[in-house]
Design a protein around this motif. Structure first.
Motif, mmCIF file in Angstrom:
data_model
loop_
_atom_site.group_PDB
_atom_site.id
_atom_site.type_symbol
_atom_site.label_atom_id
_atom_site.label_comp_id
_atom_site.label_asym_id
_atom_site.label_seq_id
_atom_site.Cartn_x
_atom_site.Cartn_y
_atom_site.Cartn_z
ATOM 1 N N PRO A 6 -0.363 1.442 5.625
ATOM 2 C CA PRO A 6 -0.587 0.587 4.477
ATOM 3 C C PRO A 6 -0.574 -0.893 4.849
ATOM 4 N N LEU A 7 -1.221 -1.667 3.965
ATOM 5 C CA LEU A 7 -1.299 -3.112 4.106
ATOM 6 C C LEU A 7 -0.371 -3.774 3.109
ATOM 7 N N VAL A 8 -0.050 -5.038 3.379
ATOM 8 C CA VAL A 8 0.652 -5.851 2.395
ATOM 9 C C VAL A 8 -0.293 -6.982 2.020
ATOM 10 N N LEU A 9 -0.605 -7.050 0.721
ATOM 11 C CA LEU A 9 -1.519 -8.069 0.212
ATOM 12 C C LEU A 9 -0.737 -9.272 -0.297
ATOM 13 N N PRO A 10 -1.177 -10.478 0.086
ATOM 14 C CA PRO A 10 -0.511 -11.698 -0.373
ATOM 15 C C PRO A 10 -1.055 -12.167 -1.718
ATOM 16 N N HIS A 58 2.278 -6.827 -2.501
ATOM 17 C CA HIS A 58 2.064 -5.412 -2.811
ATOM 18 C C HIS A 58 1.670 -4.668 -1.547
ATOM 19 N N ALA A 59 2.220 -3.471 -1.373
ATOM 20 C CA ALA A 59 1.783 -2.584 -0.303
ATOM 21 C C ALA A 59 0.648 -1.732 -0.858
ATOM 22 N N CYS A 60 -0.412 -1.559 -0.057
ATOM 23 C CA CYS A 60 -1.596 -0.851 -0.533
ATOM 24 C C CYS A 60 -2.139 0.090 0.538
ATOM 25 N N SER A 95 -13.873 3.470 -4.975
ATOM 26 C CA SER A 95 -12.717 2.947 -4.263
ATOM 27 C C SER A 95 -11.431 3.284 -5.016
ATOM 28 N N LEU A 96 -10.501 3.938 -4.321
ATOM 29 C CA LEU A 96 -9.205 4.291 -4.881
ATOM 30 C C LEU A 96 -8.115 3.654 -4.036
ATOM 31 N N GLU A 97 -7.004 3.384 -4.668
ATOM 32 C CA GLU A 97 -5.921 2.669 -3.994
ATOM 33 C C GLU A 97 -4.585 3.165 -4.518
ATOM 34 N N PHE A 98 -3.636 3.308 -3.605
ATOM 35 C CA PHE A 98 -2.240 3.446 -3.990
ATOM 36 C C PHE A 98 -1.638 2.060 -3.816
ATOM 37 N N ILE A 99 -0.942 1.565 -4.828
ATOM 38 C CA ILE A 99 -0.366 0.223 -4.761
ATOM 39 C C ILE A 99 1.103 0.290 -5.163
ATOM 40 N N ALA A 100 1.934 -0.409 -4.405
ATOM 41 C CA ALA A 100 3.376 -0.427 -4.658
ATOM 42 C C ALA A 100 3.863 -1.872 -4.627
ATOM 43 N N PRO A 101 4.418 -2.359 -5.719
ATOM 44 C CA PRO A 101 5.002 -3.705 -5.693
ATOM 45 C C PRO A 101 6.173 -3.757 -4.712
#
Length: 153
Positions: free
Chosen positions: A103-107, A113-115, A125-131
């Motif tokens: 996963p990536l961390v978006l600024p 958020h980790a994605c 396009s689908l994404e799992f996102i975690a604050p």
């Protein structure tokens, strides 16, 4: 606050039965099924995904039209890659980061958020996102989740 989360989003699909099966592999339940439109519960009674069968699923892509992010807990985002793999779903390249570096961390200043990114069978396009943090004070570049945790040590 009035808004509690995403209740409804819609995607064009090429084969309703195939799509329902795909989302069931993700652990989601059907709410309503018909030949041309069906609804899949994301969280029963709180949010669902509308699937519309059409021959025109491959129109030009734009993320505002063909992207959905599913909220997951931060503690689960790393395991999500293997969870998808067990279901025959591959993580895709995103923002120049290959699947093995996610996963990536978006600024999303001031938030982080980790994605994790993947696609459905029609290329939506689908994404799992975690604050991770909602109060990041400094700007930072996009990075892997491993790099994010390494910088906090």
């Amino acid at each position: 606050m009035m808004i509690k989360g995403l209740y409804e989003a819609h995607l064009p699909v090429s084969d309703m039965e195939r799509w329902i099966h795909f989302y069931q592999k993700l652990g989601l339940q059907t709410a309503y099924v018909s030949e041309k439109v069906s609804f899949i519960w994301i969280e029963k009674g709180k949010s669902w995904l509308g699937l519309w069968e059409t021959e025109h699923v491959h129109l030009p892509y734009h993320p505002s039209l063909r992207h959905i992010a599913f909220h997951v807990e931060a503690e689960e985002i790393t395991a999500a890659k293997n969870w998808l793999k067990e279901r025959g779903i591959s993580v895709r390249e995103a923002f120049g980061f290959p699947p093995e570096r996610q996963p990536l961390v978006l600024p999303n200043h001031p938030q982080a958020h980790a994605c994790l990114y993947f696609q459905d069978p029609d290329g939506n396009s689908l994404e799992f996102i975690a604050p991770l943090r909602l109060d990041v004070e400094e700007d930072f570049e996009m990075m892997t989740l491993e790099e994010w945790y390494g910088r906090e040590e």
